[in-house]
Design a protein around this motif. Sequence first.
Motif, PDB file in Angstrom:
ATOM      1  N   ILE A  95       0.838  -1.204   0.000  1.00 37.16           N
ATOM      2  CA  ILE A  95       0.000   0.000   0.000  1.00 37.16           C
ATOM      3  C   ILE A  95       0.869   1.249   0.000  1.00 37.16           C
ATOM      4  N   VAL A  96       1.893   1.264   0.839  1.00 32.41           N
ATOM      5  CA  VAL A  96       2.778   2.431   0.911  1.00 32.41           C
ATOM      6  C   VAL A  96       3.563   2.592  -0.385  1.00 32.41           C
ATOM      7  N   ALA A  97       4.079   1.474  -0.924  1.00 35.35           N
ATOM      8  CA  ALA A  97       4.830   1.548  -2.181  1.00 35.35           C
ATOM      9  C   ALA A  97       3.963   2.094  -3.306  1.00 35.35           C
ATOM     10  N   ALA A  98       2.704   1.657  -3.351  1.00 33.84           N
ATOM     11  CA  ALA A  98       1.801   2.135  -4.400  1.00 33.84           C
ATOM     12  C   ALA A  98       1.495   3.615  -4.241  1.00 33.84           C
ATOM     13  N   THR A  99       1.205   4.045  -3.012  1.00 43.51           N
ATOM     14  CA  THR A  99       0.877   5.461  -2.813  1.00 43.51           C
ATOM     15  C   THR A  99       2.100   6.354  -2.994  1.00 43.51           C
ATOM     16  N   ASN A 100       3.295   5.819  -2.816  1.00 45.96           N
ATOM     17  CA  ASN A 100       4.503   6.614  -3.058  1.00 45.96           C
ATOM     18  C   ASN A 100       4.657   7.004  -4.532  1.00 45.96           C
ATOM     19  N   TYR A 101       3.968   6.269  -5.415  1.00 49.25           N
ATOM     20  CA  TYR A 101       3.940   6.687  -6.819  1.00 49.25           C
ATOM     21  C   TYR A 101       3.475   8.143  -6.936  1.00 49.25           C
ATOM     22  N   LYS A 102       2.555   8.536  -6.066  1.00 49.60           N
ATOM     23  CA  LYS A 102       1.962   9.871  -6.168  1.00 49.60           C
ATOM     24  C   LYS A 102       3.021  10.959  -6.035  1.00 49.60           C
ATOM     25  N   GLN A 103       3.860  10.838  -5.000  1.00 43.94           N
ATOM     26  CA  GLN A 103       4.910  11.836  -4.793  1.00 43.94           C
ATOM     27  C   GLN A 103       5.953  11.801  -5.910  1.00 43.94           C
ATOM     28  N   ARG A 104       6.227  10.607  -6.418  1.00 39.14           N
ATOM     29  CA  ARG A 104       7.267  10.496  -7.452  1.00 39.14           C
ATOM     30  C   ARG A 104       6.775  11.012  -8.805  1.00 39.14           C
ATOM     31  N   ILE A 105       5.520  10.773  -9.126  1.00 35.31           N
ATOM     32  CA  ILE A 105       4.980  11.329 -10.366  1.00 35.31           C
ATOM     33  C   ILE A 105       4.930  12.850 -10.271  1.00 35.31           C
ATOM     34  N   ARG A 106       4.492  13.362  -9.134  1.00 31.87           N
ATOM     35  CA  ARG A 106       4.457  14.817  -8.956  1.00 31.87           C
ATOM     36  C   ARG A 106       5.846  15.426  -9.164  1.00 31.87           C
ATOM     37  N   LYS A 107       6.846  14.778  -8.609  1.00 33.81           N
ATOM     38  CA  LYS A 107       8.199  15.340  -8.742  1.00 33.81           C
ATOM     39  C   LYS A 107       8.680  15.287 -10.179  1.00 33.81           C
ATOM     40  N   SER A 108       8.293  14.274 -10.925  1.00 34.85           N
ATOM     41  CA  SER A 108       8.646  14.211 -12.347  1.00 34.85           C
ATOM     42  C   SER A 108       8.056  15.400 -13.106  1.00 34.85           C
TER      43      SER A 108
END
Length: 318
Positions: free
Chosen positions: A162-175
Amino acid sequence: MIPDLNEFDQQAEIERITAQMRAALRKLKRRGFIIAVSGGIDSAACAGLAVRAVGSERVYGILLPERDSSSETGDRGQEIVEDLGIRWERQNIEPALDAIGCYRARDEAMRSVVPEYDSSWASKIIIRGGLDTAINRFYLVIQPPGGEVREYPLDLKPYLQIVAATNYKQRIRKSVEYYHADRLNYAVIGTPNRLEYDQGFFVKNGDGAADVKPIAHLYKTQVYALARTLGLPKTVCQATPTTDTYSLAQTQEEFYFALPYEQMDKALWGYENGVSAEDLGRQLNLSLDSAAAVYRDIEQKRRATAYLHEPAITIDPK
């Protein structure tokens, strides 16, 4: 005795930070600043500092909502950029997150705990135990449409997914932020405050990635004080901090910190300045056992998240 963290020369601090921000641009050979504005106090204060440092015409704001984002934080984000008079745009990152499997992986992990769960249900993760001197334990909180809130203990495997999946959010935003930084030859601002930075409350290569972190030395209490001095909107200065990551409303202390930020700031100050657990408990109205547990929690989070601060390890460093 823990001091009142609001008692500092806020105007002088603004001048010091903005001077360092201008120096950072010269060092980085960049023309201005990119700031992702979430609607929270930290990004608002950083945006205000950027405008003070280089002027509104050299600051570009980005609002990056997705499926689980609160409309309230989105409204505050727009209020901030409009109040500051900076150029800005809104880009919904839900399609990118959907394509990369963020929601699918999260829902799969949640169904392993609650088989009847589906994507129409609201959800969040909370932490419990540390303040009661027990081992911290994560729980999944879910709510079917029109139904009651339910809570389930989380084992390690679904929790990590769950945490790994939601961390996509911060990484996409930073991209997205770095796309605009490259396009405009700007520097990316990171928004962690001292509490978040010290305790590892950020995602590596996500919201932890930045060129300049203007408030990483300031307790969150001080960030609120600075925001008021900067004249930011009252709706922002009075807002309760949230993660704005899950579809159910989630405070930062529910997900990560042992106490609300006002008390955690004091606890971190006390830990760093040799205040005993007994004195901390007296000042925060906690039992001695609970105050000692807060100090242990600070130490454990520092150890567990130390790798977040580390650069990549090279085999033959030069």
